[in-house]
Design a protein around this motif. Structure first.
Motif, PDB file in Angstrom:
ATOM      1  N   GLU A  31       0.810  -1.209   0.000  1.00 45.64           N
ATOM      2  CA  GLU A  31       0.000   0.000   0.000  1.00 45.64           C
ATOM      3  C   GLU A  31       0.853   1.274   0.000  1.00 45.64           C
ATOM      4  N   LYS A  32       2.128   1.172   0.377  1.00 47.23           N
ATOM      5  CA  LYS A  32       2.996   2.351   0.409  1.00 47.23           C
ATOM      6  C   LYS A  32       3.947   2.417  -0.777  1.00 47.23           C
ATOM      7  N   ASN A  33       4.480   1.271  -1.180  1.00 45.88           N
ATOM      8  CA  ASN A  33       5.438   1.269  -2.291  1.00 45.88           C
ATOM      9  C   ASN A  33       5.303  -0.045  -3.030  1.00 45.88           C
ATOM     10  N   LYS A  34       4.868   0.038  -4.273  1.00 45.95           N
ATOM     11  CA  LYS A  34       4.599  -1.171  -5.049  1.00 45.95           C
ATOM     12  C   LYS A  34       5.812  -1.660  -5.819  1.00 45.95           C
ATOM     13  N   GLN A  35       6.879  -0.853  -5.928  1.00 45.20           N
ATOM     14  CA  GLN A  35       8.034  -1.259  -6.739  1.00 45.20           C
ATOM     15  C   GLN A  35       9.311  -0.578  -6.237  1.00 45.20           C
ATOM     16  N   PHE A  36      10.447  -1.356  -6.275  1.00 41.84           N
ATOM     17  CA  PHE A  36      11.783  -0.845  -5.971  1.00 41.84           C
ATOM     18  C   PHE A  36      12.704  -1.157  -7.150  1.00 41.84           C
ATOM     19  N   ILE A  37      13.581  -0.239  -7.501  1.00 40.82           N
ATOM     20  CA  ILE A  37      14.595  -0.467  -8.539  1.00 40.82           C
ATOM     21  C   ILE A  37      15.957  -0.316  -7.868  1.00 40.82           C
ATOM     22  N   LEU A  38      16.636  -1.446  -7.699  1.00 46.06           N
ATOM     23  CA  LEU A  38      17.894  -1.483  -6.952  1.00 46.06           C
ATOM     24  C   LEU A  38      19.083  -1.510  -7.905  1.00 46.06           C
ATOM     25  N   SER A  39      20.143  -0.767  -7.566  1.00 42.41           N
ATOM     26  CA  SER A  39      21.427  -0.821  -8.280  1.00 42.41           C
ATOM     27  C   SER A  39      22.439  -1.489  -7.359  1.00 42.41           C
ATOM     28  N   VAL A  40      23.057  -2.587  -7.838  1.00 43.12           N
ATOM     29  CA  VAL A  40      23.974  -3.391  -7.029  1.00 43.12           C
ATOM     30  C   VAL A  40      25.328  -3.459  -7.728  1.00 43.12           C
ATOM     31  N   ILE A  41      26.433  -3.237  -6.954  1.00 45.66           N
ATOM     32  CA  ILE A  41      27.779  -3.378  -7.500  1.00 45.66           C
ATOM     33  C   ILE A  41      28.465  -4.560  -6.832  1.00 45.66           C
ATOM     34  N   VAL A  42      29.479  -5.107  -7.524  1.00 49.80           N
ATOM     35  CA  VAL A  42      30.256  -6.223  -6.997  1.00 49.80           C
ATOM     36  C   VAL A  42      31.723  -5.819  -6.957  1.00 49.80           C
ATOM     37  N   GLU A  43      32.398  -6.183  -5.855  1.00 51.72           N
ATOM     38  CA  GLU A  43      33.824  -5.937  -5.681  1.00 51.72           C
ATOM     39  C   GLU A  43      34.461  -7.195  -5.115  1.00 51.72           C
ATOM     40  N   ASN A  44      35.801  -7.170  -4.965  1.00 51.09           N
ATOM     41  CA  ASN A  44      36.525  -8.289  -4.345  1.00 51.09           C
ATOM     42  C   ASN A  44      36.901  -7.940  -2.914  1.00 51.09           C
ATOM     43  N   ASP A  45      37.253  -8.980  -2.156  1.00 54.84           N
ATOM     44  CA  ASP A  45      37.754  -8.729  -0.802  1.00 54.84           C
ATOM     45  C   ASP A  45      39.028  -7.906  -0.832  1.00 54.84           C
ATOM     46  N   ASP A  46      39.909  -8.183  -1.806  1.00 55.22           N
ATOM     47  CA  ASP A  46      41.104  -7.366  -1.998  1.00 55.22           C
ATOM     48  C   ASP A  46      40.756  -6.160  -2.875  1.00 55.22           C
ATOM     49  N   PRO A  47      41.386  -5.018  -2.635  1.00 51.13           N
ATOM     50  CA  PRO A  47      41.148  -3.865  -3.515  1.00 51.13           C
ATOM     51  C   PRO A  47      41.697  -4.130  -4.910  1.00 51.13           C
ATOM     52  N   PHE A  48      41.121  -3.453  -5.882  1.00 49.88           N
ATOM     53  CA  PHE A  48      41.577  -3.594  -7.258  1.00 49.88           C
ATOM     54  C   PHE A  48      42.984  -3.038  -7.402  1.00 49.88           C
ATOM     55  N   VAL A  49      43.747  -3.656  -8.307  1.00 51.57           N
ATOM     56  CA  VAL A  49      45.067  -3.143  -8.672  1.00 51.57           C
ATOM     57  C   VAL A  49      44.895  -2.271  -9.909  1.00 51.57           C
ATOM     58  N   GLY A  50      45.273  -1.019  -9.776  1.00 48.92           N
ATOM     59  CA  GLY A  50      45.105  -0.107 -10.900  1.00 48.92           C
ATOM     60  C   GLY A  50      43.659   0.348 -11.017  1.00 48.92           C
ATOM     61  N   SER A  51      43.323   0.859 -12.176  1.00 48.10           N
ATOM     62  CA  SER A  51      41.977   1.395 -12.433  1.00 48.10           C
ATOM     63  C   SER A  51      41.158   0.358 -13.174  1.00 48.10           C
ATOM     64  N   LEU A  52      40.244  -0.301 -12.442  1.00 48.31           N
ATOM     65  CA  LEU A  52      39.372  -1.313 -13.034  1.00 48.31           C
ATOM     66  C   LEU A  52      37.920  -0.864 -12.925  1.00 48.31           C
ATOM     67  N   ALA A  53      37.137  -1.138 -13.974  1.00 45.09           N
ATOM     68  CA  ALA A  53      35.724  -0.757 -13.989  1.00 45.09           C
ATOM     69  C   ALA A  53      34.922  -1.708 -13.108  1.00 45.09           C
TER      70      ALA A  53
END
Length: 768
Positions: free
Chosen positions: A455-477
């Motif tokens: 009755e309050k919100n019939k739809q959600f649009i979620l944006s989800v990102i994925v990463e690694n436990d270790d930080p990226f080396v260099g500039s990765l998308a």
């Protein structure tokens, strides 16, 4: 005068040195085998300078590497000897050695003696050491003596004026000598040899102690010999004691310690402590990063270049992508990254051949292997297999799985650069969802953490990102997925507002009186549904509810003193039901009635039976209780009426919650019914009857010797049993009744005593 003498002597020394240089070619070494520094006190302080030792390297250098064998003394590269800590000359002198190195690595050693002399002592004291004299001269300073060579004339004069004595500095002998053996080392000679024939002997390590026979001495000449090759790596020094005694005369020297130092030769190769040695380096390591250390040891003297190891890399396999990916610190053995280009996915392991060589890389060498494993760095970003999802989730469900998002990753499986973590970056400001890593480490699982409301919100649009436990080396998308969540409507139960409703009512509200209207609302606003009401829980059966309106009324009289009331509160559960045909839902609400007390309970005396002596008995305190609470209970009043007033008097205790009962006169033994009227603060009264058993005794030790008391108690017990009253007629515990009834009466009394928990002790013998 001292300064003048010093100048003359220095001049003579320079002349002698020049003449010596002209006569022979330069030989590196110290100017004398024994150097003497004279001081005028036994206590030497930290930082005090004693003088200089002179070493000629024959290469024009003015600075030399020196090392003192005694840690109390420090020798700078210019030869200055300085005290590192306070020293006390306990016997007036101290002897130690100083080493110096040629540029080729050869070590030279000189003995240094520090001795105390008195201020008035002007004679030049000379010591005889192994028949080798060491000249010295006083310094202009009170404590500093500069040791310089002395002319032959001065030396002879010094010997004549010298006090008899001997000092034997450390001997130095090279290891691995080829002989022939026995090989002469030195000659020991006492000053007394001019006056008498002296004979010599030695004791200690290598003489009469293991290894026995290594050193011998000619008894009359004092010539000291070594009988076999020495090995510094087995034993680096020997401690001997030298003795000199005159033949046929009472003359002897004080025993003197001799130290034989075995000089090192480069006769040992470096040995790697671990071969092969395994190490790891991250593929993204920067140039200069040190990731492992190899170590080799050399059994030779670590204070010489013979025992100093130098490292070098001679081969790298494979030589890809470059042949010089690694470099080694020649001193520490630390291996560092020397160039970029490590790639675990192409070359995961390198074998590096390393040499360890003594004499700064010019001596003996050994070969070792370092196996270097290239570990994964996070140079591959995880990617969603599917970047868009559309799902449906029922409302109100917490912990419901919304979606599983699978990913791929090119890094090493199982490594922190491969395992994944997820984050919702948009579409969930109120925190309805969470995302966690699944068991495979390559999936993100979205679940609900709060109930969704269609009755309050019939739809959600979620944006989800994925990463690694270790930080990226260099500039990765970073890969992003979009999840559209449609909320499904479900039939929700009616909701009471408030969930718990509290009302205040007196306990004597009349039957059929209206207490409150308690209604619920249906959250399913998109549906037109009817709500009906029912009683869900009514422990005492006091309430009724109108099905259509939710009006709650009194069905039977309420009682605040009922066991169903806790702390003055009565709780009932009210149900609200909707009429959804497919899945009807029921909501619950709690009605809390706080009952206000009314004076509907009379006070009562708790004790029903008492016992006392008819003489000298203290007043008996009777307690009063009232089921009502303030202000309808205590303080209480007590009145006597009729026969009770003739024989008994009452008085209230200090809090007026109890009454003292006292006989007015000495009463005859027997049972008395005492009737007392108790009145509460609200004026509500009630009569209580107490059975008082008066015994023929005195004071507090109540002893009843008549069976009539027990018969009375038995009668009271029968009355209590028939009436169901657990307290009526009970006597105090532990009463002992003694009587002499006939057998039939005794049996009855024994049964009565057993029923009321008394001890029945009839007399023994024919009197029973």
């Amino acid at each position: 005068m001292k300064i003048g003498r010093l100048g003359v002597i220095i001049f003579l020394c320079k002349v002698l040195l020049c003449e010596s240089a002209e006569e022979s070619s330069c030989t590196p070494g110290f100017q004398s085998e024994l150097l003497v520094f004279k001081v005028h006190r036994d206590e030497l302080h930290q930082g005090q300078k004693l003088g200089r030792v002179i070493f000629n390297a024959c290469d024009g250098r003015t600075r030399t590497l020196f090392q003192s064998a005694d840690r109390c003394f420090d020798v700078d590269m210019d030869g200055t000897v300085t005290l590192k800590r306070q020293v006390t000359l306990h016997e007036g002198h101290k002897v130690f050695s100083v080493d110096a190195w040629e540029s080729s690595g050869k070590k030279h050693t000189v003995s240094v003696r520090v001795e105390r002399v008195h201020h008035h002592h002007e004679d030049h004291h000379m010591d005889t050491v192994m028949n080798i004299s060491s000249p010295q001269i006083e310094s202009p300073s009170d404590d500093l003596v500069l040791t310089l060579p002395m002319s032959t004339m001065d030396l002879k004069r010094a010997k004549r004026e010298a006090k008899r004595g001997w000092v034997i500095p450390p001997f130095n002998i090279a290891e691995n000598s080829r002989g022939p053996f026995p090989e002469k080392m030195h000659q020991i000679k006492s000053d007394y040899s001019k006056e008498a024939q002296m004979q010599y002997r030695i004791t200690g390590e290598g003489a009469d102690l293991d290894p026995k026979g290594t050193f011998t001495i000619e008894r009359l000449t004092g010539n000291l010999f070594v009988t076999r090759p020495l090995d510094r790596e087995i034993k680096a020094s020997y401690r001997l004691i030298a003795y000199a005694v005159a033949v046929g005369a009472d003359i002897k020297e004080t025993p003197m310690e001799m130290i034989v130092n075995v000089q090192d030769q480069n006769d040992n190769k470096p040995v790697f402590t671990q071969n092969p040695l395994n190490g790891n380096v991250a593929e993204a390591s920067v140039i200069g990063h040190e990731f492992m250390t190899v170590t080799a040891t050399d059994a030779d003297d670590p204070d010489t270049y013979n025992g100093v190891v130098s490292y070098a890399i001679v081969k790298q396999d494979p030589e890809l992508p470059k042949p010089n990916l690694f470099i080694i610190n020649p001193v520490t053995g630390g291996i560092r990254v020397n160039a970029l280009g490590l790639d675990r996915e192409k070359w995961s392991r390198y074998t590096v051949l390393i040499t360890a060589t003594d004499l700064e890389g010019r001596g003996y060498g050994s070969t070792g292997t370092a196996v270097i494993t290239v570990t994964d760095s996070n140079d591959n970003a995880p990617q969603f297999v599917q970047t868009t999802h559309t799902v449906s989730v029922p409302e109100n469900k917490v912990g419901a799985e919304v979606a599983r998002l699978t990913v791929t990753d090119g890094d090493e499986e199982g490594s922190p650069a491969w395992s994944t973590k997820y984050k919702i970056i948009d579409g969930d400001k109120s925190g309805f969802f969470s995302v966690s890593t699944g068991p495979s480490q390559l999936e993100g699982i979205i679940t609900t953490v709060k109930p969704l409301d269609f009755e309050k919100n019939k739809q959600f649009i979620l944006s989800v990102i994925v990463e690694n436990d270790d930080p990226f080396v260099g500039s990765l998308a970073t890969s992003t997925a979009t999840v559209t969540v449609n909320v499904e409507d479900v039939n929700e139960p009616p909701e009471f507002n408030p969930k718990e409703k509290v009302i205040f009512k007196p306990e004597d509200v009349k039957v059929d009186s209206e207490l409150v209207t308690y209604k619920a609302i249906d959250p399913d606003t998109a549906k037109a549904q009817k709500i009906t009401y029912k009683i869900g829980s009514d422990p005492a059966g006091w309430l009724s509810v109108a099905p259509d309106t939710g009006v709650i009324k009194v069905k039977s009289l309420m009682d605040r003193e009922s066991p169903s009331v806790k702390d003055g509160k009565y709780r009932a559960i009210i149900l609200a039901l909707d009429n959804d045909g497919d899945a009807p839902a029921t909501g619950t609400g709690t009605l809390v009635i706080e009952l206000e007390d009314v004076n509907d309970n009379a006070p009562v005396i708790n004790e029903r039976n008492i016992r006392m002596c008819n003489r000298g008995s203290a007043p008996v305190l009777l307690s009063i209780s009232d089921k009502d609470g303030p202000p309808f209970a205590g303080p209480f009043r007590v009145e006597t009426h009729g026969e009770t007033s003739k024989n008994w008097s009452t008085s209230m205790n200090g809090t007026s919650t109890g009454v003292f009962l006292t006989p007015k006169t000495a009463l005859e033994q027997g049972d008395y019914n005492v009737v007392l009227k108790v009145i509460d603060q609200g004026g509500f009264d009630q009569e209580s009857t107490i059975q008082a058993s008066v015994c023929d005794c005195e004071g507090e030790d109540v002893q009843c010797n008549d069976a009539s008391l027990l018969m009375s108690i038995a009668a009271s017990e029968e009355e209590r049993s028939s009436s169901g009253d657990d307290s009526a007629g009970l006597p105090p515990s532990g009463v002992v009744v003694q009587a002499e009834p006939d057998p039939e009466m005794a049996a009855m009394l024994e049964r009565a005593a057993a029923n009321v928990g008394l001890a029945w002790n009839p007399p023994a013998g024919p009197e029973r």
